[in-house]
Design an enzyme around this catalytic site. Structure first.
Site: not given
Length: 276
Positions: A123, A128, A173, A215, A232, A234
Site C-alpha cells: 500500500n 516512497r 509497516r 503478494k 505476484p 498487485d
DNA sequence: GACCAGGTATTGC
DNA sequence: GCAATACATGGT
C-alpha cells in the site's frame, strides 16, 4: 593508489539495465547523469554501465571472482532468456509485452533484503518505498564509505523496538518489519528451508510473518528466493490481467509465471495506451 | 481535503 | 468464505 575493482563482461546482447533496475523489483539502484547505475549489494558499492556499441557490461566495485561466484546469477545472466521469450511469444499479448522491454531480467536478490523491502512496499508507491529503504539503511545499516550503507541485517533490525524503527517513518509497516526480523533470526522463517520447498509451501512459510500476505510472499520468492514460478499479483497486475486476459491466463504464461509477470508488470506500468 | 500508492489484518455477515 | 474497513505517510 587505491585500486578500483572492475570487471568487464563481453558479448552481452540481451541485458537492459534501465528496464531491469527501474522495474520496481529492486529499490537501491540509482541512475547517474552518465547513464550508469550505482547501488549497494551486500557490502559492495556497484556501478553498472552498458556499452551499446561494444556490447559490454562494465561493473565497477567487484572483481572477476565475485562476478563468477555471485553477481552473474544476481543479474540472471546465466539463464537462457531467448528460449523462454520464444515460447512466451506464442501468445499475442506476451509478444507485445516482450517487445516493450525484451531484455528486462529478474534480479536474484538477497532473501532478507527482498522480504523486508516488499513488506515496506505494501500500500505504498515506488518513490516512497525507495526513500524509506534509504532511511532504513542510513539509520541501521553499516557505513561502507561516503554516503553508502549496507542493508541492515535481520539481526540488526531484530534488536530494535517499535519506537526506534519508527524513525524511518514506514507507518503501520514498522511492526511488520520487526516481526519479520525476529522470525528470520529465530528461524521460524528460514531461507534454507524455503529453498527445499515448493512454491505453495514456501508462500505459507513466509505468511507466518505478520504483515506478509500472498503478494509480499510472491515478490520475495520471485526476486529473493529463486522461485521463478511465483506470480505476484498487485493492483497493476489485476488491472493488466482484467484488460489483457479477460478470458483467463494462457498456459504458456503459467509455465513461465515469474518472468511473464515481470514482462506484464513492466508493460502495464509504463505503457499507458493499454488502458485507453 | 479527498484520493491513491507493487496489501494485509481484522471484523462482520 | 467473502466484502468492507482501518492502517501511516507523503504526494497530487
Amino acid at each position: 593508489m587505491l585500486k578500483n575493482k572492475v570487471v568487464i563482461i563481453k558479448n552481452i546482447y540481451d541485458f537492459d539495465i534501465n528496464a531491469t533496475l527501474l522495474s520496481g523489483q529492486c529499490f537501491r539502484f540509482k541512475k547517474n547523469d552518465d547513464k550508469s547505475f550505482t547501488g549497494v549489494v551486500k557490502d559492495n558499492i556497484l556501478n553498472l554501465k552498458y556499452d551499446d556499441s561494444k556490447h559490454e557490461l562494465i561493473i565497477n566495485g567487484i572483481d572477476e571472482k565475485q562476478y563468477v561466484e555471485f553477481y552473474e546469477e544476481y543479474f540472471d545472466l546465466k539463464k537462457d532468456y531467448n528460449k523462454i521469450r520464444k515460447e512466451l511469444e506464442e501468445d499475442e499479448v506476451m509478444k507485445k509485452a516482450i517487445q516493450f522491454s525484451p531484455n528486462i531480467k529478474i534480479l536474484n536478490q538477497e532473501f532478507w533484503e527482498t522480504l523486508c523491502s516488499f513488506i515496506i512496499s505494501q500500500n505504498n508507491n515506488i518513490p516512497r518505498i525507495i526513500s524509506i529503504i534509504e532511511t532504513l539503511c542510513k539509520n541501521f545499516g553499516t557505513n561502507i564509505k561516503d554516503d553508502f550503507y549496507t542493508f541492515p541485517s535481520a539481526e540488526e533490525i531484530a534488536q530494535l523496538n517499535l519506537e526506534q524503527i519508527n524513525i524511518i517513518k514506514s507507518g503501520f509497516r514498522g511492526k511488520y518489519i520487526l516481526d519479520a526480523a525476529k522470525k528470520v533470526v529465530n528461524k521460524t522463517v528460514d531461507y534454507e528451508k524455503i529453498e527445499k520447498m515448493d512454491l505453495n509451501d514456501a508462500r505459507h512459510h513466509l505468511m507466518q510473518i505478520n504483515g506478509v500476505g500472498p503478494k509480499v510472499a510472491d515478490c520475495t520468492l520471485l526476486y529473493g528466493a529463486k522461485k521463478f514460478d511465483a506470480f505476484p499479483v498487485d493492483v497493476w497486475m489485476k488491472r493488466a490481467i482484467a484488460k489483457l486476459y479477460p478470458n483467463g491466463i494462457p498456459d504458456v504464461v503459467t509455465k513461465h509465471a515469474g518472468i511473464a509477470q515481470l514482462y506484464i508488470f513492466n508493460y502495464s506500468r509504463l505503457c499507458k495506451e493499454i488502458f485507453e
